[in-house]
Scaffold this motif. Structure first.
Motif, PDB file in Angstrom:
ATOM      1  N   MET B   1       0.847  -1.186   0.000  1.00 44.72           N
ATOM      2  CA  MET B   1       0.000   0.000   0.000  1.00 44.72           C
ATOM      3  C   MET B   1       0.891   1.246   0.000  1.00 44.72           C
ATOM      4  SD  MET B   1      -3.482  -0.062   2.234  1.00 44.72           S
ATOM      5  CE  MET B   1      -2.678  -1.159   3.365  1.00 44.72           C
ATOM      6  N   ASP B  39      -4.192   1.965  -6.447  1.00 44.09           N
ATOM      7  CA  ASP B  39      -3.372   1.281  -5.451  1.00 44.09           C
ATOM      8  C   ASP B  39      -4.252   0.525  -4.457  1.00 44.09           C
ATOM      9  OD1 ASP B  39      -0.794   0.747  -4.173  1.00 44.09           O
ATOM     10  OD2 ASP B  39      -1.546   2.020  -2.553  1.00 44.09           O
ATOM     11  N   GLN B  40      -5.366   1.130  -4.061  1.00 46.50           N
ATOM     12  CA  GLN B  40      -6.281   0.487  -3.122  1.00 46.50           C
ATOM     13  C   GLN B  40      -6.972  -0.727  -3.754  1.00 46.50           C
ATOM     14  OE1 GLN B  40      -7.239   1.286   0.211  1.00 46.50           O
ATOM     15  NE2 GLN B  40      -5.368   2.495   0.163  1.00 46.50           N
ATOM     16  N   LEU B  41      -7.298  -0.609  -5.037  1.00 47.15           N
ATOM     17  CA  LEU B  41      -8.038  -1.686  -5.697  1.00 47.15           C
ATOM     18  C   LEU B  41      -7.169  -2.895  -6.008  1.00 47.15           C
ATOM     19  CD1 LEU B  41     -10.195   0.460  -8.126  1.00 47.15           C
ATOM     20  CD2 LEU B  41     -11.071  -1.007  -6.305  1.00 47.15           C
ATOM     21  N   GLY B  42      -5.887  -2.658  -6.242  1.00 45.79           N
ATOM     22  CA  GLY B  42      -5.021  -3.762  -6.661  1.00 45.79           C
ATOM     23  C   GLY B  42      -5.187  -4.021  -8.149  1.00 45.79           C
TER      24      GLY B  42
END
Lengths: 425, 132
Positions: B1, B39-42
């Protein structure tokens, strides 16, 4: 009151590597690293992946009546569970099964390892060490047995993928002896240095490990158990040894998509507080040859034989990678639009795709030319009507509807059961 | 993250609370999701975009972005008519992860009221919101 979030010994390592962390059970665990879930998932099929699985709980059952207590509480007949011949569980073998309550509902699934005649190790899910210990304790009666919940007191890592054995060769002191006769669901060594078995499997730095030919990916590989004070060093040793083989640290997202494609259940999601019947995992029960009854009595067995429960848990595979969200929740409808069930798991196996009427994986030897799949959604549905292989149903959540096919198996050409010798050349 | 100070948030964009970015290009507006969102979703594996010619009001859902973790809605940061969609994302949705502001753009619109951009955040305000 909210429980405190737990961390494994590798928590700092995960955070330092930039992992996307999330709570799983009681633990703050890596979902994926900056490499991304897709690369992690694929690495387990092509090279190898390493997973921190020390959130899982170990329970030790020891004493002259250990086997008898497990015979009463565990769903497999430990006197007749190994191979086609249904031989007894012996030293160095392990077996998968479930712990049921009196109603035949699942408390948790587990692997039972026979470490010695009067010593069994149980590996259960994160946070379940207490519940399983309590279930065993409540059924001890006059049996001579000690139960120890080793939650957070054993380090565990999984190395999974076709190059796992080559990585182990680099870190084991005596790989040839260790690899001799080590089929699927067998193990050697012990992490407890006081055990006589601890000498059997040593790392180069003399760390004793319990090395097991098991895993949760459907692919060839090992689960490794080690004392907590040697755990982070052992993890680093594997990471370093694996570098030349493309070993990739993998998070829980890849673990979930790999196990879904391998038709393995997630406890408390695909199996749980309903009777353990009519699902893809009848091998977890002590059925007799014609499935008309059980070869022994155990907690929950009577309920399973008498129940009028009639829901069916079935694997499915979609036609592209789009998923539905089981949190919405997602329902199952038949061609006429009738609601017939719900979705238990829906994940994307990123290593598979359809070509004509078949599913191939990126490692299928007979895959089509220029095969570059983007993945298929897959998982499990629980329905009130019996569906057969090849039937299609619709899964819908608040957002979308997707058509999927009921299947017997999902990701083809899995390697978990293949002979170890195939992975040494 | 990524830490907030590691995020790539260009100065010349305006940001919405749902993590879409907008860039004024002449009289058109380009829209995508920002570095924080990707970045949060991947790993992004699928992007569902609207038809060219469709019209959406500010705040309306115009599509979905699917990662290995979840499916998330995409909301119009400003209302308008869809002039173009990034068809390359059909085959290479990973552009959204690798290049959220260039190759990973999602839609180009003709804004119905360009003044709606004023309600969006600049980089500084957006970072402040992310820090809570």
């Amino acid at each position: 009151m909210e429980k405190e979030v737990k961390m494994t010994l590798l928590h700092g390592w995960h955070v330092d590597r930039g992992a996307n962390m999330a709570q799983f059970g009681e633990y703050d665990m890596p979902l994926w690293y900056p490499t991304g879930t897709k690369s992690e998932h694929l690495s387990v099929l092509t090279n190898a992946g390493i997973f921190d699985t020390s959130h899982m709980a170990v329970v030790i059952v020891e004493g002259s009546d250990s086997l008898d207590l497990l015979s009463h509480c565990f769903s497999k007949n430990l006197d007749a569970c190994i191979g086609k011949q249904q031989n007894p569980l012996t030293l160095g073998k392990s077996v998968y099964g479930v712990f049921l309550n009196d109603a035949g509902d699942v408390i948790d699934d587990a692997i039972v390892f026979q470490i010695d005649e009067a010593l069994h190790m149980l590996v259960v899910n994160a946070g379940m060490g207490g519940a399983i210990s309590a279930q065993l304790l409540a059924n001890v009666d006059r049996r001579s047995v000690n139960i120890a919940d080793l939650t957070d007191r054993v380090g565990k890592l999984d190395v999974q993928g076709p190059l796992a054995a080559k990585i182990l060769i680099k870190v084991l002191k005596n790989p040839e002896a260790v690899f001799d006769k080590l089929p699927y669901f067998s193990f050697k060594g012990h992490f407890d240095s006081n055990s006589s078995a601890a000498e059997t499997v040593l790392l180069d730095d003399d760390t004793p490990i319990l090395l097991s030919r098991t895993g949760y990916t459907g692919e060839f590989g090992f689960e490794i158990f080690v004392e907590p004070d040697q755990f982070t060093r052992t993890w680093d040793t594997f990471i370093e040894a694996g570098e030349e083989f493309g070993l990739m640290a993998c998070g829980l997202a890849a673990r979930d998509s790999l196990r879904a494609g391998a038709v393995l259940p997630l406890s408390h999601q695909d199996i749980g507080p309903w009777p353990f019947l009519s699902n893809p995992w009848p091998f977890a029960l002590a059925y007799n040859a014609d499935y008309s009854g059980f070869t022994k009595q155990f907690i929950g067995s009577e309920a399973l034989l008498k129940t009028d429960y009639c829901e069916y848990t079935l694997p499915f595979a979609g036609y592209d990678l789009r998923k539905v969200s089981i949190n919405d929740p997602a329902i199952v409808t038949d061609d006429a639009g009738n609601q017939i069930g719900k979705v238990l798991t829906c994940a994307t196996d990123m290593a598979i795709g359809r070509h004509k009427d078949r599913i191939y994986s990126i490692v299928s030897p007979d895959k089509p030319e220029n095969f570059n799949p983007r993945g298929l959604c897959c998982g499990f549905v629980k329905t009130t009507v019996r569906l057969s292989r090849g039937q299609t149903v619709t899964l819908s959540d608040n957002r979308r509807k997707i058509k999927v096919e009921i299947v017997n198996d999902i990701r083809p050409n899995r390697t978990a059961r293949l002979a170890l010798s195939r992975f040494l050349n | 993250m990524k830490e907030i100070d590691e995020l790539n948030l260009p100065d010349n964009l305006r940001y919405a609370k749902d993590h879409e970015w907008t860039r004024l290009e002449g009289d058109k507006v380009k829209i995508g999701i920002d570095d924080y969102a990707q970045d949060q979703l991947g790993d992004i594996v699928f992007v569902e975009l609207p038809e060219v010619g469709a019209t959406f009001a500010k705040g309306e859902e115009f599509g979905t972005v699917e990662s290995v973790k979840a499916v998330s809605e995409l909301f119009m940061p400003v209302g308008g008519e869809i002039l173009a969609i990034n068809t390359a994302l059909e085959e290479t949705p990973e552009h959204v992860n690798n290049s959220p502001y260039e190759d990973g753009w999602m839609i180009e619109i003709k804004p119905s009221d360009v003044a709606e951009m004023d309600a969006l955040m600049d980089k500084e305000a957006y970072i402040k919101m992310l820090k809570g």
